[in-house]
Scaffold this motif. Structure first.
Motif, PDB file in Angstrom:
ATOM      1  N   CYS A 276      59.817 -43.159  61.056  1.00  0.00           N
ATOM      2  CA  CYS A 276      59.946 -43.863  59.767  1.00  0.00           C
ATOM      3  C   CYS A 276      61.383 -44.261  59.507  1.00  0.00           C
ATOM      4  N   ARG A 277      61.528 -45.310  58.692  1.00  0.00           N
ATOM      5  CA  ARG A 277      62.859 -45.642  58.209  1.00  0.00           C
ATOM      6  C   ARG A 277      62.810 -45.673  56.676  1.00  0.00           C
ATOM      7  N   PRO A 278      63.983 -45.548  56.034  1.00  0.00           N
ATOM      8  CA  PRO A 278      63.984 -45.490  54.574  1.00  0.00           C
ATOM      9  C   PRO A 278      63.612 -46.824  53.943  1.00  0.00           C
ATOM     10  N   THR A 279      62.896 -46.759  52.840  1.00  0.00           N
ATOM     11  CA  THR A 279      62.549 -47.932  52.057  1.00  0.00           C
ATOM     12  C   THR A 279      62.519 -47.495  50.588  1.00  0.00           C
ATOM     13  N   GLN A 280      62.113 -48.405  49.688  1.00  0.00           N
ATOM     14  CA  GLN A 280      61.997 -48.031  48.285  1.00  0.00           C
ATOM     15  C   GLN A 280      60.887 -46.992  48.107  1.00  0.00           C
ATOM     16  N   PRO A 281      61.153 -45.902  47.381  1.00  0.00           N
ATOM     17  CA  PRO A 281      60.082 -44.935  47.134  1.00  0.00           C
ATOM     18  C   PRO A 281      58.938 -45.561  46.326  1.00  0.00           C
ATOM     19  N   ALA A 282      57.719 -45.134  46.623  1.00  0.00           N
ATOM     20  CA  ALA A 282      56.530 -45.535  45.852  1.00  0.00           C
ATOM     21  C   ALA A 282      55.988 -44.246  45.226  1.00  0.00           C
ATOM     22  N   PRO A 283      56.576 -43.820  44.078  1.00  0.00           N
ATOM     23  CA  PRO A 283      56.317 -42.466  43.568  1.00  0.00           C
ATOM     24  C   PRO A 283      54.878 -42.199  43.134  1.00  0.00           C
ATOM     25  N   GLN A 284      54.067 -43.260  43.024  1.00  0.00           N
ATOM     26  CA  GLN A 284      52.667 -43.059  42.618  1.00  0.00           C
ATOM     27  C   GLN A 284      51.701 -43.116  43.802  1.00  0.00           C
ATOM     28  N   ALA A 285      52.220 -43.264  45.008  1.00  0.00           N
ATOM     29  CA  ALA A 285      51.329 -43.431  46.166  1.00  0.00           C
ATOM     30  C   ALA A 285      50.358 -42.261  46.300  1.00  0.00           C
ATOM     31  N   LEU A 286      49.106 -42.580  46.573  1.00  0.00           N
ATOM     32  CA  LEU A 286      48.049 -41.568  46.712  1.00  0.00           C
ATOM     33  C   LEU A 286      47.101 -41.993  47.827  1.00  0.00           C
ATOM     34  N   PRO A 287      46.417 -41.042  48.455  1.00  0.00           N
ATOM     35  CA  PRO A 287      45.343 -41.427  49.367  1.00  0.00           C
ATOM     36  C   PRO A 287      44.251 -42.163  48.590  1.00  0.00           C
TER      37      PRO A 287
END
Ligand SMILES: [Zn+2]
Length: 309
Positions: A276-287
Motif C-alpha cells: 500500500c501507499r499513503p492516500t487520503q484517509p476514508a474514516p467511514q470506510a466499512l465492509p
C-alpha cells in the motif's frame, strides 16, 4: 473436521503449565475497526483448548478475542511462552533459531512481491514492525539497499536480529516513542493479527511513513483458516487477538489512509499480502453489509455443520 483436541497434543500443551485463566484480561466493549458496540460472541475456546472467547462486530464483521489478555500479560506471553506453546501444538521444536529457515523462504517471496514498486525507487529507510529474528528485514535491506530498524516484543528474537546489523528496539510499536522519525518502507509481516490495537497502529504507521513510502502488510485470512479446518474454534488462538478477513483488512487500510497497489494470495492459501501507499484517509470506510451478513452466515454454517466438541 476437528472438534476435539488430540490427547497427545493436549498432554504437550498441559505440560507447559501455562496458566491462561490466571492472566489479567480485559473486556473489549467497542469494535476496534468501526467503533460499534454490538458484539456477537462466536466461540468459547481456542485451538489449544484455552477458554478464550472470540467476538465479532455485528456491523463490520471484525473478529477478535474478547476478553483478551492485557498488554503486560502479552509481554510475558512473548517472553518464553509463545514459541513453546506453538511447538507443543505442532509437536516439534519451533524457536528463534528454527523459524529462520521458514522466514528466509517467506522473505524471498515477499521481496519479489514488492520489487516492481520498491526496487530502484531510491527509498532508503525501513521499519519492520514485529520483525522477529530479523531474517525478513535483512532480506529486504539487502535486496533494496535499505537501512533497517526492527521492533519486536520478544527479547530472544530481537537478540537474533541484532546479529544482522539491524537497529533493534525491544517493545511494542503502539508504545514506543519514535521521536519524529519517519521511514520509507514499513513492514508488518505476519504481525497484524498479534497487535492489540490495529486501528491505532495503522494510524501510527501512516504518521511514520514518508509521503512516497510503502507499507507491506499481510493477514491470516480468518475465512481461509476456519474453512480449512472446518472449525471456527480451531481457527482461533490466544496468540492472535485479531482475525482479519480481506474485507476488514481493506476497511482498516482505507480508514487509516492507505490504498492497495498490489494484492497476493500466498501459496499456502492462508495468508493475503497487501502493498500500500499513503492516500487520503476514508474514516467511514466499512465492509459491504451484504458481505458482513455472508460472514456471519458462513461462520454459523461451519459451526452447525461440524457439531459441538
Ligand atoms: Zn465493527
Amino acid at each position: 473436521m476437528q472438534t476435539t483436541i488430540p490427547s497427545d497434543r493436549r498432554q504437550r500443551i498441559d505440560a507447559l503449565g501455562y496458566d491462561y485463566t490466571g492472566q489479567p484480561r480485559e473486556l473489549v466493549m467497542t469494535c476496534n475497526l468501526c467503533g460499534a458496540n454490538v458484539l456477537v460472541t462466536i466461540t468459547h475456546r481456542d485451538r489449544y483448548g484455552f477458554p478464550a472467547q472470540a467476538s465479532a462486530c455485528a456491523r463490520c464483521g471484525l473478529t477478535f478475542l474478547n476478553p483478551r489478555m492485557t498488554a503486560a500479560a502479552y509481554g510475558r506471553f512473548y517472553d518464553g511462552v509463545y514459541r513453546p506453546l506453538v511447538s507443543a501444538f505442532h509437536g516439534r521444536l519451533i524457536d528463534a533459531r528454527t523459524i529462520q529457515a521458514e522466514q528466509r523462504e517467506y522473505a524471498a517471496d515477499r521481496v519479489e512481491f514488492v520489487r516492481p514498486f520498491i526496487g530502484g525507487s531510491g527509498l532508503t529507510t525501513m521499519l519492520d514492525i514485529g520483525g522477529s529474528t530479523g531474517v525478513v528485514a535483512n532480506h529486504f535491506a539487502r535486496a533494496f539497499a535499505l537501512t533497517g530498524t526492527l521492533i519486536d516484543p520478544a527479547p530472544l528474537e530481537v537478540q537474533e536480529a541484532r546479529a544482522f546489523g539491524l537497529e533493534t528496539i525491544t517493545g511494542l510499536v503502539e508504545e514506543h516513542d519514535f521521536a519524529g522519525r519517519r521511514f520509507d518502507v514499513v513492514l508488518i509481516c505476519q504481525t497484524v493479527d498479534h497487535l492489540l490495537d490495529v486501528a491505532g497502529t495503522l494510524k501510527r504507521v501512516r504518521e511514520l511513513l514518508t509521503p512516497n513510502g510503502y507499507v507491506f502488510i499481510d493477514i491470516v485470512d480468518f475465512r481461509a483458516a476456519y474453512l480449512r479446518n472446518w472449525s471456527v474454534e480451531d481457527a482461533t488462538k490466544i496468540d492472535h487477538p485479531y482475525y482479519l478477513t480481506q474485507d476488514t483488512m481493506i476497511a482498516y487500510l482505507r480508514r487509516a489512509g492507505f490504498e492497495g497497489m498490489r494484492v497476493a494470495y500466498a501459496a499456502d492459501h492462508l495468508h493475503v499480502s497487501y502493498l500500500c501507499r499513503p492516500t487520503q484517509p476514508a474514516p467511514q470506510a466499512l465492509p459491504d453489509p451484504a458481505s458482513v451478513a455472508d460472514l456471519f452466515r458462513e461462520i454459523r454454517y461451519v459451526q452447525n455443520a461440524s457439531g459441538s466438541r
